[in-house]
Design a protein around this motif. Structure first.
Motif, PDB file in Angstrom:
ATOM      1  N   LEU A   7      -6.156  -5.177   7.112  1.00  0.00           N
ATOM      2  CA  LEU A   7      -6.013  -4.138   6.324  1.00  0.00           C
ATOM      3  C   LEU A   7      -5.131  -4.410   4.970  1.00  0.00           C
ATOM      4  CD1 LEU A   7      -4.733  -1.119   8.909  1.00  0.00           C
ATOM      5  CD2 LEU A   7      -7.271  -1.786   8.160  1.00  0.00           C
ATOM      6  N   GLY A   8      -5.770  -3.806   3.926  1.00  0.00           N
ATOM      7  CA  GLY A   8      -5.099  -4.271   2.698  1.00  0.00           C
ATOM      8  C   GLY A   8      -5.935  -4.593   1.465  1.00  0.00           C
ATOM      9  N   SER A   9      -5.502  -4.579   0.400  1.00  0.00           N
ATOM     10  CA  SER A   9      -6.338  -5.067  -0.780  1.00  0.00           C
ATOM     11  C   SER A   9      -5.648  -5.802  -1.703  1.00  0.00           C
ATOM     12  CB  SER A   9      -6.762  -3.736  -1.387  1.00  0.00           C
ATOM     13  OG  SER A   9      -5.888  -2.905  -1.772  1.00  0.00           O
ATOM     14  N   GLU A  13      -3.097 -10.001   1.069  1.00  0.00           N
ATOM     15  CA  GLU A  13      -4.342  -9.835   2.144  1.00  0.00           C
ATOM     16  C   GLU A  13      -5.432 -10.860   1.658  1.00  0.00           C
ATOM     17  OE1 GLU A  13      -2.787  -7.012   0.911  1.00  0.00           O
ATOM     18  OE2 GLU A  13      -1.764  -6.570   2.567  1.00  0.00           O
ATOM     19  N   SER A  48     -10.264   3.049   3.275  1.00  0.00           N
ATOM     20  CA  SER A  48      -8.715   2.757   3.050  1.00  0.00           C
ATOM     21  C   SER A  48      -7.783   2.460   4.014  1.00  0.00           C
ATOM     22  CB  SER A  48      -8.215   4.322   2.554  1.00  0.00           C
ATOM     23  OG  SER A  48      -6.578   4.554   2.470  1.00  0.00           O
ATOM     24  N   TYR A  49      -6.694   1.904   3.868  1.00  0.00           N
ATOM     25  CA  TYR A  49      -5.816   1.387   5.062  1.00  0.00           C
ATOM     26  C   TYR A  49      -5.117   2.552   5.447  1.00  0.00           C
ATOM     27  CZ  TYR A  49      -2.600   0.560   1.034  1.00  0.00           C
ATOM     28  OH  TYR A  49      -1.657   0.352   0.012  1.00  0.00           O
ATOM     29  N   ILE A  55     -10.436   3.596  10.097  1.00  0.00           N
ATOM     30  CA  ILE A  55      -9.912   2.384  10.828  1.00  0.00           C
ATOM     31  C   ILE A  55     -10.486   2.591  12.241  1.00  0.00           C
ATOM     32  CG2 ILE A  55      -8.117   1.017  11.661  1.00  0.00           C
ATOM     33  CD1 ILE A  55      -6.801   2.107   9.032  1.00  0.00           C
ATOM     34  N   PRO A  69      -2.354  -5.076   9.903  1.00  0.00           N
ATOM     35  CA  PRO A  69      -1.992  -4.512   8.787  1.00  0.00           C
ATOM     36  C   PRO A  69      -1.181  -5.138   7.854  1.00  0.00           C
ATOM     37  CG  PRO A  69      -1.459  -3.201  10.954  1.00  0.00           C
ATOM     38  CD  PRO A  69      -1.773  -4.773  11.089  1.00  0.00           C
TER      39      PRO A  69
END
Ligand code: AMP
Ligand code: GLY
Length: 424
Positions: A7-9, A13, A48-49, A55, A69
């Motif tokens: 998870l993340g951007s 990540e 979105s995280y 999710i 995450p």
């Protein structure tokens, strides 16, 4: 083989995606939402995280075995407990603490009390809110400036004010508790002693009983050269940290890391994942400035390239409660990362600027942070745009290589600090 959802951007990540995808144990690999860089290592999912329901669906559909995450938000919001309380998700290995454990980052007051209980060295402090406003003002007046005022909750790195005099300290305190400058996050405030020293980031990976240490790092938080101007998420990082010698690191382990891991276990707080110790060296002694319940950004962009172990294997050992069976191998090489940002950052900044020159980069790793793909072009999509990481025999050499390649990455309004690692 394990199917993984990261998870993340951000740049963190992208570096984690680079590393996880190299593992022979990595099966299908997804990143939600990811960026233009992570899509080279796995499949980006438009979720979105913070979207737990999204999710959940993705975990079921893609038969996820490991949920990782990257940022603190989903951990502080309780993604671990969310998974463990769901019959269809509870088998998933979540790389990160329970909601309670994540409070080490999610609430400054919680973490200060934890440190107090376990006699972990940190700045002297007191906690105040609207009801105790007058006592807070009196405490400020009794304190020797500079005085540090911190919003209790998550404030995206902006919730800390270092006031040089009593008047500014009271102003900052009032803005936080009376005017709720950071909303819910600043209803409670920690006022603490200023520690004068040099900061570094230390990372432990724990299974709740044992831990291993990852390479340490130093990040550069201010926007301007010579550590001037407002704080940012981080403008660059180096690893190793030359002043973190064996004697100092032994003190860090004995006085900080071990009591933290033991304290969590003794209190029955579930914590499987990274503990990021934001430390400050005052004279020769370590103190905790803050805990984070995840890896650092941009520290990850130098720490992970220096980690020689298979990261998926480490995660599985953590799950078995056998992290102590792993010998962590740190590369003898130094790593240095330069963060390229958008003009205006950390204030408002434009997005959608077309980026060029990736093919000219030789001998460095590119970890995308705020980028996306639009009309077949890679375009800027955030304040921090891309991290350029290089190896070298020492920090200076590593950073010099990153600067050489930074010249090749072009977009309108690009900015980066030219003094990362120069003090060493
Ligand atoms: P934090 O969000 O608690 O990490 O604080 C952000 C930054 O403020 C830290 O990285 C330090 O540079 C600075 N800071 C926070 N607390 C203190 C302190 N007690 N003494 C000196 N600097 C501090
Ligand atoms: N670079 C500091 C952080 O990730 O919080």
């Amino acid at each position: 083989m394990k199917n993984i959802l990261l998870l993340g951007s951000g740049g963190r990540e992208c570096a984690l995606a680079w590393k996880l995808s190299q593992s022979s144990l990595c099966g299908k690999f997804y990143i939600a939402p990811g960026n233009a860089g992570t899509s080279a290592y796995g499949i980006n999912l438009p979720i979105s995280y913070n979207d737990f329901e999204g999710i959940r669906k993705a975990c079921i559909e893609h038969k996820i075995d490991i949920l990782f995450p990257g940022p603190e938000d989903p951990l502080v919001a309780g993604i671990y407990d969310f998974c463990k309380n769901d019959p269809l998700l509870k088998h998933i290995v979540v790389v990160g603490p329970s909601k309670e454990g994540a409070q080490l980052e999610g609430s400054k007051a919680y973490s200060k009390k934890f440190m107090e209980r376990h006699k972990i060295p940190t700045a002297a402090y007191k906690e105040f809110n609207l009801d105790s406003f007058e006592r807070g003002v009196a405490y400020i007046k009794r304190s020797e400036p500079p005085i540090v005022i911190k919003a209790d909750g998550l404030a995206a790195g902006k919730g800390v004010v270092i006031a040089q005099n009593t008047i500014d300290a009271v102003k900052a305190f009032r803005a936080m508790v009376m005017n709720e400058q950071f909303g819910e996050a600043s209803k409670k405030v920690v006022i603490e002693q200023f520690l004068d020293g040099i900061e570094l980031s230390v990372f432990a990976f724990t299974d709740g009983t044992n831990y291993v240490l990852l390479p340490e790092a130093k990040d550069y938080k201010r926007i301007g050269e010579g550590d001037t101007g407002p704080n940012t998420g981080g403008m660059g990082a180096i690893s190793p940290v030359p002043f973190a010698d064996d004697t100092f690191m032994q003190k860090v382990k004995d006085r900080i890391i071990e009591p933290t891991v033991k304290g969590l276990k003794d209190e029955g707080i579930i914590y499987n994942g990274f503990i990021f110790f934001g430390l400050i060296k005052v004279k020769d002694e370590p103190y905790v400035i803050e805990y984070n319940c995840r890896m650092g950004d941009p520290e990850t962009e130098v720490v992970i390239p220096r980690l020689e172990n298979d990261l998926v294997e480490l995660i599985l050992k953590m799950q078995e409660g056998k992290i102590n069976e792993v010998t962590v191998q740190h590369s003898p090489k130094a790593a240095g990362a330069v963060m390229m940002v958008s003009e205006g950052y950390p204030g408002d900044y434009p997005k959608g600027r077309v980026m060029h020159g990736f093919e000219k980069v030789k001998g460095s790793l590119l970890f995308h942070a705020g980028t996306t793909v639009k009309d077949n072009n890679v375009v800027t999509n955030g304040g921090r745009v891309i991290a350029i990481t290089s190896y070298g025999d020492n920090v200076k050499q590593a950073i010099a290589k990153s600067y050489e390649n930074a010249e090749h990455i072009e977009y309108e309004g690009r900015y980066y600090r030219k003094d990362i690692g120069f003090e060493f």
